[in-house]
Design a protein around this motif. Structure first.
Motif, PDB file in Angstrom:
ATOM      1  N   LEU A   1      -5.388   9.162  12.792  1.00 16.59           N
ATOM      2  CA  LEU A   1      -6.360   9.887  12.171  1.00 16.59           C
ATOM      3  C   LEU A   1      -5.805  10.563  10.893  1.00 16.59           C
ATOM      4  CD1 LEU A   1      -9.785  10.291  11.378  1.00 16.59           C
ATOM      5  CD2 LEU A   1      -9.069  12.684  12.751  1.00 16.59           C
ATOM      6  N   PHE A   2      -5.061  11.795  10.723  1.00 13.90           N
ATOM      7  CA  PHE A   2      -4.790  11.970   9.554  1.00 13.90           C
ATOM      8  C   PHE A   2      -3.742  10.984   9.082  1.00 13.90           C
ATOM      9  CE2 PHE A   2      -6.490  15.665  11.623  1.00 13.90           C
ATOM     10  CZ  PHE A   2      -7.213  16.336  10.720  1.00 13.90           C
ATOM     11  N   ASP A   3      -3.405  10.776   9.297  1.00 13.61           N
ATOM     12  CA  ASP A   3      -2.799   9.631   8.234  1.00 13.61           C
ATOM     13  C   ASP A   3      -3.803   8.497   7.935  1.00 13.61           C
ATOM     14  OD1 ASP A   3      -0.964   6.967   8.018  1.00 13.61           O
ATOM     15  OD2 ASP A   3       0.533   8.285   9.093  1.00 13.61           O
ATOM     16  N   SER A   4      -4.289   7.981   8.147  1.00 17.70           N
ATOM     17  CA  SER A   4      -5.743   7.431   7.906  1.00 17.70           C
ATOM     18  C   SER A   4      -6.282   8.436   6.099  1.00 17.70           C
ATOM     19  CB  SER A   4      -6.860   7.322   8.950  1.00 17.70           C
ATOM     20  OG  SER A   4      -6.355   6.699   9.457  1.00 17.70           O
ATOM     21  N   ALA A   5      -6.449   9.948   6.570  1.00 13.41           N
ATOM     22  CA  ALA A   5      -6.914  10.350   5.720  1.00 13.41           C
ATOM     23  C   ALA A   5      -6.227  10.906   5.047  1.00 13.41           C
ATOM     24  CB  ALA A   5      -7.415  11.771   6.082  1.00 13.41           C
ATOM     25  N   LEU A   6      -4.602  10.987   4.831  1.00 10.68           N
ATOM     26  CA  LEU A   6      -3.637  10.632   3.807  1.00 10.68           C
ATOM     27  C   LEU A   6      -3.227   9.252   3.348  1.00 10.68           C
ATOM     28  CD1 LEU A   6      -0.455  12.114   2.800  1.00 10.68           C
ATOM     29  CD2 LEU A   6      -0.374  11.621   4.692  1.00 10.68           C
ATOM     30  N   GLU A   7      -3.720   8.163   3.183  1.00 13.19           N
ATOM     31  CA  GLU A   7      -3.513   7.249   2.844  1.00 13.19           C
ATOM     32  C   GLU A   7      -4.837   6.744   1.767  1.00 13.19           C
ATOM     33  OE1 GLU A   7      -1.967   4.077   6.373  1.00 13.19           O
ATOM     34  OE2 GLU A   7      -3.657   3.989   6.413  1.00 13.19           O
ATOM     35  N   CYS A   8      -5.560   7.882   2.828  1.00 16.18           N
ATOM     36  CA  CYS A   8      -7.672   7.372   1.863  1.00 16.18           C
ATOM     37  C   CYS A   8      -6.975   8.706   0.354  1.00 16.18           C
ATOM     38  CB  CYS A   8      -8.205   8.014   2.485  1.00 16.18           C
ATOM     39  SG  CYS A   8      -9.394   8.803   0.997  1.00 16.18           S
ATOM     40  N   LEU A   9      -6.158   9.967   0.163  1.00 15.98           N
ATOM     41  CA  LEU A   9      -5.992  11.132  -0.673  1.00 15.98           C
ATOM     42  C   LEU A   9      -4.824   9.655  -1.812  1.00 15.98           C
ATOM     43  CD1 LEU A   9      -5.677  14.064   1.084  1.00 15.98           C
ATOM     44  CD2 LEU A   9      -8.012  12.696  -0.008  1.00 15.98           C
ATOM     45  N   LYS A  10      -4.509   8.726  -1.061  1.00 21.52           N
ATOM     46  CA  LYS A  10      -3.716   8.297  -1.666  1.00 21.52           C
ATOM     47  C   LYS A  10      -3.896   6.779  -2.579  1.00 21.52           C
ATOM     48  CE  LYS A  10       1.102   8.136   0.824  1.00 21.52           C
ATOM     49  NZ  LYS A  10       2.227   7.747   1.222  1.00 21.52           N
ATOM     50  N   ILE A  11      -4.500   5.984  -2.512  1.00 27.87           N
ATOM     51  CA  ILE A  11      -5.847   4.970  -3.597  1.00 27.87           C
ATOM     52  C   ILE A  11      -6.709   5.687  -4.350  1.00 27.87           C
ATOM     53  CG2 ILE A  11      -5.077   3.382  -0.968  1.00 27.87           C
ATOM     54  CD1 ILE A  11      -7.808   3.505   0.111  1.00 27.87           C
ATOM     55  N   ASP A  12      -7.041   6.580  -3.756  1.00 26.70           N
ATOM     56  CA  ASP A  12      -8.457   7.119  -4.592  1.00 26.70           C
ATOM     57  C   ASP A  12      -8.527   7.794  -5.240  1.00 26.70           C
ATOM     58  OD1 ASP A  12      -8.152   9.523  -3.128  1.00 26.70           O
ATOM     59  OD2 ASP A  12     -10.397  10.142  -2.711  1.00 26.70           O
ATOM     60  N   GLY A  13      -6.367   8.310  -5.615  1.00 31.44           N
ATOM     61  CA  GLY A  13      -6.447   8.682  -6.542  1.00 31.44           C
ATOM     62  C   GLY A  13      -5.733  10.581  -6.669  1.00 31.44           C
ATOM     63  N   THR A  14      -6.241  11.321  -5.358  1.00 29.15           N
ATOM     64  CA  THR A  14      -6.526  12.115  -5.095  1.00 29.15           C
ATOM     65  C   THR A  14      -4.601  12.983  -5.209  1.00 29.15           C
ATOM     66  OG1 THR A  14      -8.392  12.549  -4.132  1.00 29.15           O
ATOM     67  CG2 THR A  14      -6.843  14.378  -3.535  1.00 29.15           C
ATOM     68  N   MET A  15      -4.048  12.210  -4.503  1.00 30.30           N
ATOM     69  CA  MET A  15      -2.409  12.772  -4.546  1.00 30.30           C
ATOM     70  C   MET A  15      -1.776  12.547  -5.786  1.00 30.30           C
ATOM     71  SD  MET A  15      -2.204  13.840  -1.536  1.00 30.30           S
ATOM     72  CE  MET A  15      -0.085  13.877  -1.392  1.00 30.30           C
ATOM     73  N   ALA A  16      -2.195  11.924  -6.824  1.00 31.55           N
ATOM     74  CA  ALA A  16      -1.834  11.934  -7.989  1.00 31.55           C
ATOM     75  C   ALA A  16      -2.282  13.281  -8.998  1.00 31.55           C
ATOM     76  CB  ALA A  16      -2.331  10.200  -8.695  1.00 31.55           C
ATOM     77  N   ALA A  17      -3.021  12.975  -8.411  1.00 33.95           N
ATOM     78  CA  ALA A  17      -3.850  13.694  -9.737  1.00 33.95           C
ATOM     79  C   ALA A  17      -3.413  15.660  -8.952  1.00 33.95           C
ATOM     80  CB  ALA A  17      -5.278  14.862  -9.055  1.00 33.95           C
ATOM     81  N   LEU A  18      -2.687  15.555  -7.443  1.00 33.17           N
ATOM     82  CA  LEU A  18      -2.416  16.976  -7.127  1.00 33.17           C
ATOM     83  C   LEU A  18      -0.709  16.967  -7.993  1.00 33.17           C
ATOM     84  CD1 LEU A  18      -3.538  17.394  -3.955  1.00 33.17           C
ATOM     85  CD2 LEU A  18      -4.508  18.471  -5.767  1.00 33.17           C
TER      86      LEU A  18
END
Length: 295
Positions: free
Chosen positions: A236-253
């Motif tokens: 479940l959390f792996d899926s959430a982490l994937e989401c943050l990668k594809i929606d730009g959140t991780m890049a912004a952080l």
């Protein structure tokens, strides 16, 4: 084992959704890849003294890159994630005793650790970093030839430098703290300082007398650890982490905390196939598409 809670509850959004588990191809000896239904709340342990990943804020709570990852996951999943700070070595016994659902602290995935812990996919490469004065011209390992370089005494970075000191005519200075190692650069006693990539990037972002010079890829990564048997929650959390990668959140952080814009293909913005860290125990090569749709 005692932990001092620090006020950092991450607010929930939206209704709780359930994810339907699907069975697909999985690694030999591993169970079918299932995704856990979403609960109301989760608890995560973190080392609150590791800037810029997690460190005290002025309001008495915790701030940092990994705290923001947890906050973003809470928002995407529509849940509350409570962050509890403790000493890093004490987080793992607490995880196994079910005090936490997972560890939010950056943890390097190794073969030994994968035997007792279940990791998500990596969220960032665990690379070596170098800080130098702005305009130093230091941009590669070769540029360290004949230079004086600092590191924390007894660290992996000291070992790396010492092993190459004679060949590269380097002088290696070691210090008890990273701040002292960096101060030697700003004061002119050394040309560069070696530490973890995120620590040196943070130093360059916060100190105008320093800049993040370059990094060395180690081939290792940081991921989030779960209990070894808790595949469904990990997924479940792996899926959430994937989401943050594809929606730009991780890049912004990355921009916010390190001053670095990720490049295409960097782990911080690139989902890994399957669930978990490829090449390590606990990995499930389940075919699924990265998505931010959780119900």
């Amino acid at each position: 084992m005692s932990f001092k809670p620090m006020s950092c509850k991450l607010a929930s959004l939206g209704a709780i959704a359930a994810l339907v588990a699907t069975t697909a191809a999985h690694a030999e000896g591993e169970p079918p890849a299932e995704v856990a239904p979403i609960k109301d709340a989760y608890k995560a342990g973190i080392d609150g003294t590791f800037a810029p990943h997690a460190f005290p804020s002025l309001d008495g709570g915790i701030q940092g890159f990994n705290v923001d990852i947890a906050s973003a996951m809470a928002e995407k999943l529509g849940v509350e994630i409570e962050i509890i700070a403790g000493q890093y070595t004490g987080l793992f016994p607490a995880l196994h005793s079910e005090t936490f659902d997972y560890i939010a602290a950056p943890t390097t995935v190794t073969e030994e650790r994968s035997k007792t812990l279940l990791f998500t996919e990596g969220f960032m490469e665990t690379n070596f970093g170098f800080a130098a004065k702005p305009g130093s011209g230091i941009a590669s390992v070769e540029d360290l030839r004949g230079k004086t370089v600092t590191a924390n005494k007894g660290s992996l970075y000291e070992t790396w430098l010492t092993e190459r000191a004679e060949e590269m005519d380097m002088t290696v200075l070691t210090f008890g703290t990273s701040s002292d190692a960096l101060e030697a650069v700003t004061s002119g006693r050394a040309d560069a300082s070696m530490a973890g990539m995120t620590a040196t990037a943070w130093a360059g972002k916060m100190n105008p007398n320093l800049e993040f010079a370059f990094q060395i890829n180690t081939g290792l990564s940081w991921a989030l650890p779960f209990r070894r048997e808790d595949y469904a929650t990990r997924n479940l959390f792996d899926s959430a982490l994937e989401c943050l990668k594809i929606d730009g959140t991780m890049a912004a952080l990355s921009e916010k905390w390190f001053g670095i814009t990720p490049e295409e293909g960097d782990l911080i913005v690139t989902p890994s196939a399957g669930y978990g860290t490829p090449g390590f125990e606990g990995y499930q090569p389940d075919a699924h598409e990265a998505s931010c749709d959780f119900g």
